[in-house]
Motif scaffolding. Structure first.
Motif, mmCIF file in Angstrom:
data_model
loop_
_atom_site.group_PDB
_atom_site.id
_atom_site.type_symbol
_atom_site.label_atom_id
_atom_site.label_comp_id
_atom_site.label_asym_id
_atom_site.label_seq_id
_atom_site.Cartn_x
_atom_site.Cartn_y
_atom_site.Cartn_z
ATOM 1 N N TYR A 1 92.790 90.562 -72.202
ATOM 2 C CA TYR A 1 91.672 90.043 -71.647
ATOM 3 C C TYR A 1 91.386 90.620 -70.148
ATOM 4 N N ARG A 2 92.257 91.293 -69.628
ATOM 5 C CA ARG A 2 91.942 91.676 -68.117
ATOM 6 C C ARG A 2 90.930 92.861 -68.451
ATOM 7 N N GLU A 3 90.889 93.816 -69.189
ATOM 8 C CA GLU A 3 90.029 94.904 -69.466
ATOM 9 C C GLU A 3 88.897 94.439 -70.052
ATOM 10 N N ALA A 4 88.860 93.560 -70.782
ATOM 11 C CA ALA A 4 87.685 93.062 -71.418
ATOM 12 C C ALA A 4 86.649 92.267 -70.204
ATOM 13 N N ILE A 5 87.334 91.178 -69.498
ATOM 14 C CA ILE A 5 86.716 90.638 -68.327
ATOM 15 C C ILE A 5 86.114 91.690 -67.510
ATOM 16 N N LEU A 6 87.059 92.790 -67.037
ATOM 17 C CA LEU A 6 86.237 93.966 -66.040
ATOM 18 C C LEU A 6 85.224 94.714 -66.597
ATOM 19 N N ALA A 7 85.230 94.800 -67.955
ATOM 20 C CA ALA A 7 84.200 95.715 -68.744
ATOM 21 C C ALA A 7 82.737 94.731 -68.742
ATOM 22 N N ALA A 8 83.104 93.397 -68.884
ATOM 23 C CA ALA A 8 82.021 92.386 -68.880
ATOM 24 C C ALA A 8 81.488 92.445 -67.443
ATOM 25 N N ARG A 9 82.067 92.651 -66.418
ATOM 26 C CA ARG A 9 81.694 92.643 -65.060
ATOM 27 C C ARG A 9 80.641 93.839 -64.868
ATOM 28 N N GLU A 10 80.804 94.640 -65.614
ATOM 29 C CA GLU A 10 79.877 95.807 -65.370
ATOM 30 C C GLU A 10 78.379 95.304 -65.692
ATOM 31 N N PHE A 11 78.083 94.312 -66.436
ATOM 32 C CA PHE A 11 77.020 93.803 -66.898
ATOM 33 C C PHE A 11 76.821 92.409 -66.197
ATOM 34 N N LEU A 12 77.667 91.676 -65.855
ATOM 35 C CA LEU A 12 77.551 90.285 -65.257
ATOM 36 C C LEU A 12 77.902 90.242 -63.945
ATOM 37 N N GLU A 13 77.112 89.414 -63.143
ATOM 38 C CA GLU A 13 77.540 89.235 -61.883
ATOM 39 C C GLU A 13 78.865 88.331 -61.690
ATOM 40 N N PRO A 14 79.575 88.429 -60.642
ATOM 41 C CA PRO A 14 80.860 87.802 -60.599
ATOM 42 C C PRO A 14 80.695 86.386 -60.578
ATOM 43 N N SER A 15 79.494 85.625 -60.334
ATOM 44 C CA SER A 15 79.374 84.288 -60.522
ATOM 45 C C SER A 15 79.152 83.779 -61.737
ATOM 46 N N VAL A 16 78.764 84.729 -62.841
ATOM 47 C CA VAL A 16 78.443 84.271 -64.206
ATOM 48 C C VAL A 16 79.880 84.119 -64.979
ATOM 49 N N PRO A 17 80.257 82.961 -65.315
ATOM 50 C CA PRO A 17 81.616 82.747 -65.972
ATOM 51 C C PRO A 17 81.703 83.476 -67.166
ATOM 52 N N VAL A 18 82.956 84.420 -67.318
ATOM 53 C CA VAL A 18 83.381 84.691 -68.592
ATOM 54 C C VAL A 18 84.312 83.707 -69.333
ATOM 55 N N VAL A 19 83.990 83.205 -70.416
ATOM 56 C CA VAL A 19 84.751 82.186 -71.002
ATOM 57 C C VAL A 19 85.899 82.746 -72.032
ATOM 58 N N LEU A 20 86.862 82.213 -72.006
ATOM 59 C CA LEU A 20 87.869 82.598 -72.371
ATOM 60 C C LEU A 20 88.386 81.304 -73.375
ATOM 61 N N PHE A 21 88.916 81.474 -74.466
ATOM 62 C CA PHE A 21 89.415 80.691 -75.374
ATOM 63 C C PHE A 21 90.982 80.581 -75.494
ATOM 64 N N GLU A 22 91.535 78.986 -75.418
ATOM 65 C CA GLU A 22 92.899 79.109 -75.728
ATOM 66 C C GLU A 22 93.309 77.865 -76.247
ATOM 67 N N TRP A 23 94.187 77.690 -77.429
ATOM 68 C CA TRP A 23 94.482 76.519 -78.012
ATOM 69 C C TRP A 23 95.425 75.726 -77.127
ATOM 70 N N THR A 24 95.753 74.275 -76.773
ATOM 71 C CA THR A 24 96.580 73.907 -76.006
ATOM 72 C C THR A 24 98.095 74.315 -76.217
ATOM 73 N N TYR A 25 98.499 74.534 -77.634
ATOM 74 C CA TYR A 25 99.751 74.850 -77.858
ATOM 75 C C TYR A 25 100.194 76.121 -77.223
ATOM 76 N N ASN A 26 99.282 76.961 -76.766
ATOM 77 C CA ASN A 26 99.572 78.337 -76.168
ATOM 78 C C ASN A 26 99.245 78.362 -74.613
ATOM 79 N N MET A 27 99.110 77.147 -74.066
ATOM 80 C CA MET A 27 98.424 77.182 -72.599
ATOM 81 C C MET A 27 99.813 77.251 -71.685
ATOM 82 N N ASP A 28 100.875 76.899 -72.260
ATOM 83 C CA ASP A 28 102.290 77.281 -71.215
ATOM 84 C C ASP A 28 102.541 78.411 -71.322
#
Length: 159
Positions: A1-28
């Motif tokens: 995710y780190r590389e993908a978020i930083l790549a998205a930031r080349e096109f998106l302002e820092p204030s625009v949320p990047v949305v990541l998905f996670e199931w509750t059973y993996n949140m811990d």
């Protein structure tokens, strides 16, 4: 995710949320503040919460279905509250539904209000799976028409 978020930031302002998905059973599995805003900009987590009766079981108003449905969500809600606190409250419940229930209108409304209240307490908001779907359990529009759900009231900050 780190590389993908930083790549998205080349096109998106820092204030625009990047949305990541996670199931509750993996949140811990995620560390606290997994993506610091100072490095990654705004990151918003999304999860989906669904619970249905097990095969051969029904959640009806006659057999304590409201309580059974609420009980089914408790573990996920606990995970959601914990994860949200670890991620600075930046979590949404991007999908949930009222499908699979056989509750009367009053108990359906009670469950919905309870779920929305729980989601609002643990996250920054929630959404039913679809607005205008063909199945009542999955559609805000049909829930309003068939079950008499008043969405403005359910989601009102004044309640």
């Amino acid at each position: 995710y780190r590389e993908a978020i930083l790549a998205a930031r080349e096109f998106l302002e820092p204030s625009v949320p990047v949305v990541l998905f996670e199931w509750t059973y993996n949140m811990d599995k995620w560390e606290e503040n997994a993506f610091p805003e100072s490095i990654y900009g705004s990151v918003l987590w999304d999860t989906h919460l669904y619970h249905f009766p097990k095969d051969g079981e029904q959640w009806t108003s006659r057999n304590g279905g409201l309580w059974k449905a609420m009980k089914a969500y408790r573990w996920d809600l606990s995970q959601l509250r914990y994860f949200s606190s670890m991620q600075g409250g930046r979590v949404i419940v991007g999908e949930f539904s009222l499908a699979g229930l056989s509750l009367n209108r009053q108990e359906t409304k009670q469950l919905l209000q309870w779920l929305v209240d729980q989601f609002d307490f643990a996250a920054v908001g929630s959404m039913v799976w679809t607005f205008d779907g063909s199945s009542t359990g999955w559609s805000m529009q049909r829930q309003s028409r068939v079950w008499g759900i008043n969405w403005r009231q359910v989601t009102s900050a004044a309640r």
